[in-house]
Design a protein around this motif. Sequence first.
Motif, PDB file in Angstrom:
ATOM      1  N   UNK A  17       0.778  -1.035  -0.070  1.00  0.00           N
ATOM      2  CA  UNK A  17      -0.068  -0.035   0.132  1.00  0.00           C
ATOM      3  C   UNK A  17       0.897   1.181  -0.038  1.00  0.00           C
ATOM      4  N   UNK A  18       2.088   1.206  -0.127  1.00  0.00           N
ATOM      5  CA  UNK A  18       3.131   2.180  -0.161  1.00  0.00           C
ATOM      6  C   UNK A  18       3.708   2.552   1.283  1.00  0.00           C
ATOM      7  N   UNK A  19       3.376   1.672   2.378  1.00  0.00           N
ATOM      8  CA  UNK A  19       3.958   2.225   3.605  1.00  0.00           C
ATOM      9  C   UNK A  19       5.339   1.317   3.652  1.00  0.00           C
ATOM     10  N   UNK A  20       6.151   1.548   4.896  1.00  0.00           N
ATOM     11  CA  UNK A  20       7.354   0.948   4.922  1.00  0.00           C
ATOM     12  C   UNK A  20       7.244  -0.634   5.134  1.00  0.00           C
ATOM     13  N   UNK A  21       6.188  -1.111   5.367  1.00  0.00           N
ATOM     14  CA  UNK A  21       5.964  -2.331   5.931  1.00  0.00           C
ATOM     15  C   UNK A  21       6.029  -2.466   7.299  1.00  0.00           C
ATOM     16  N   UNK A  22       5.232  -3.227   7.843  1.00  0.00           N
ATOM     17  CA  UNK A  22       4.911  -3.670   9.188  1.00  0.00           C
ATOM     18  C   UNK A  22       4.995  -4.874   9.572  1.00  0.00           C
ATOM     19  N   UNK A  23       6.193  -5.580  10.204  1.00  0.00           N
ATOM     20  CA  UNK A  23       6.295  -6.843  10.591  1.00  0.00           C
ATOM     21  C   UNK A  23       5.238  -7.130  11.734  1.00  0.00           C
ATOM     22  N   UNK A  24       4.416  -8.194  11.575  1.00  0.00           N
ATOM     23  CA  UNK A  24       3.426  -8.518  12.537  1.00  0.00           C
ATOM     24  C   UNK A  24       3.382  -9.787  12.994  1.00  0.00           C
ATOM     25  N   UNK A  25       3.112 -10.117  14.406  1.00  0.00           N
ATOM     26  CA  UNK A  25       3.171 -11.579  15.074  1.00  0.00           C
ATOM     27  C   UNK A  25       1.575 -11.728  15.296  1.00  0.00           C
ATOM     28  N   UNK A  26       1.030 -12.610  14.620  1.00  0.00           N
ATOM     29  CA  UNK A  26      -0.327 -13.188  15.003  1.00  0.00           C
ATOM     30  C   UNK A  26      -0.283 -14.121  16.004  1.00  0.00           C
ATOM     31  N   UNK A  27      -1.165 -13.693  16.940  1.00  0.00           N
ATOM     32  CA  UNK A  27      -1.279 -14.763  18.172  1.00  0.00           C
ATOM     33  C   UNK A  27      -2.620 -14.787  18.684  1.00  0.00           C
ATOM     34  N   UNK A  28      -3.113 -15.555  19.622  1.00  0.00           N
ATOM     35  CA  UNK A  28      -4.212 -15.661  20.302  1.00  0.00           C
ATOM     36  C   UNK A  28      -4.110 -15.228  21.918  1.00  0.00           C
ATOM     37  N   UNK A  29      -5.164 -14.242  22.511  1.00  0.00           N
ATOM     38  CA  UNK A  29      -4.682 -13.845  23.703  1.00  0.00           C
ATOM     39  C   UNK A  29      -6.025 -14.257  24.654  1.00  0.00           C
ATOM     40  N   UNK A  30      -6.025 -14.135  25.911  1.00  0.00           N
ATOM     41  CA  UNK A  30      -7.210 -14.165  26.534  1.00  0.00           C
ATOM     42  C   UNK A  30      -7.485 -12.989  26.888  1.00  0.00           C
ATOM     43  N   UNK A  31      -8.696 -12.644  26.627  1.00  0.00           N
ATOM     44  CA  UNK A  31      -9.611 -11.398  26.848  1.00  0.00           C
ATOM     45  C   UNK A  31     -10.700 -11.294  27.888  1.00  0.00           C
ATOM     46  N   UNK A  32     -10.632 -10.565  28.711  1.00  0.00           N
ATOM     47  CA  UNK A  32     -12.007 -10.176  29.523  1.00  0.00           C
ATOM     48  C   UNK A  32     -13.113 -10.158  28.789  1.00  0.00           C
ATOM     49  N   UNK A  33     -13.289  -9.370  27.419  1.00  0.00           N
ATOM     50  CA  UNK A  33     -14.507  -9.253  26.790  1.00  0.00           C
ATOM     51  C   UNK A  33     -14.815 -10.365  25.855  1.00  0.00           C
ATOM     52  N   UNK A  34     -13.734 -10.856  25.143  1.00  0.00           N
ATOM     53  CA  UNK A  34     -13.910 -11.704  24.130  1.00  0.00           C
ATOM     54  C   UNK A  34     -13.424 -13.368  24.389  1.00  0.00           C
ATOM     55  N   UNK A  35     -12.897 -13.444  25.476  1.00  0.00           N
ATOM     56  CA  UNK A  35     -12.613 -14.694  25.733  1.00  0.00           C
ATOM     57  C   UNK A  35     -11.100 -15.390  25.503  1.00  0.00           C
ATOM     58  N   UNK A  36     -10.905 -16.708  25.772  1.00  0.00           N
ATOM     59  CA  UNK A  36      -9.623 -17.300  25.235  1.00  0.00           C
ATOM     60  C   UNK A  36      -9.852 -17.308  24.049  1.00  0.00           C
ATOM     61  N   UNK A  37      -8.487 -17.243  23.156  1.00  0.00           N
ATOM     62  CA  UNK A  37      -8.338 -17.411  21.836  1.00  0.00           C
ATOM     63  C   UNK A  37      -8.774 -16.271  20.867  1.00  0.00           C
ATOM     64  N   UNK A  38      -8.877 -15.017  21.603  1.00  0.00           N
ATOM     65  CA  UNK A  38      -9.250 -13.836  20.813  1.00  0.00           C
ATOM     66  C   UNK A  38      -7.778 -13.252  19.806  1.00  0.00           C
ATOM     67  N   UNK A  39      -8.253 -13.499  18.685  1.00  0.00           N
ATOM     68  CA  UNK A  39      -6.767 -13.001  17.720  1.00  0.00           C
ATOM     69  C   UNK A  39      -6.418 -11.671  18.183  1.00  0.00           C
ATOM     70  N   UNK A  40      -4.911 -11.639  17.860  1.00  0.00           N
ATOM     71  CA  UNK A  40      -4.505 -10.128  18.153  1.00  0.00           C
ATOM     72  C   UNK A  40      -3.086 -10.115  17.061  1.00  0.00           C
ATOM     73  N   UNK A  41      -2.824  -8.993  16.954  1.00  0.00           N
ATOM     74  CA  UNK A  41      -1.629  -8.651  16.118  1.00  0.00           C
ATOM     75  C   UNK A  41      -0.394  -8.023  16.962  1.00  0.00           C
ATOM     76  N   UNK A  42       0.647  -8.376  16.971  1.00  0.00           N
ATOM     77  CA  UNK A  42       1.664  -7.649  17.839  1.00  0.00           C
ATOM     78  C   UNK A  42       2.607  -7.053  16.915  1.00  0.00           C
TER      79      UNK A  42
END
Length: 84
Positions: A17-42
């Motif tokens: 898209x023209x940006x520098x490029x952002x390395x992401x680590x996809x992971x699942x976290x435990x969230x108080x609202x959405x519960x265990x296995x909530x997708x997250x990007x770090x």
Amino acid sequence: MQICMIEGATRIVGKSQGYLGLPIRDEAVSCNVNGDGTPAMVTAWQPTPAELAALNAGASVHVRILGTVPPPMMVSVGPVPSDV
């Protein structure tokens, strides 16, 4: 802040898209609202020497989100690099 390669990166986004490029680590976290296995990007960022001096002097971290509807997010400090 400088973009860093996050440990265990699973993809790089934004470069086509023209940006520098952002390395992401996809992971699942435990969230108080959405519960265990909530997708997250770090991502990882390294402050420049001037930014680090400002942070040590009490400056706050500002997070800018593009758009008008902010997603849920967390801000934290990553591990100390082993090569320091």
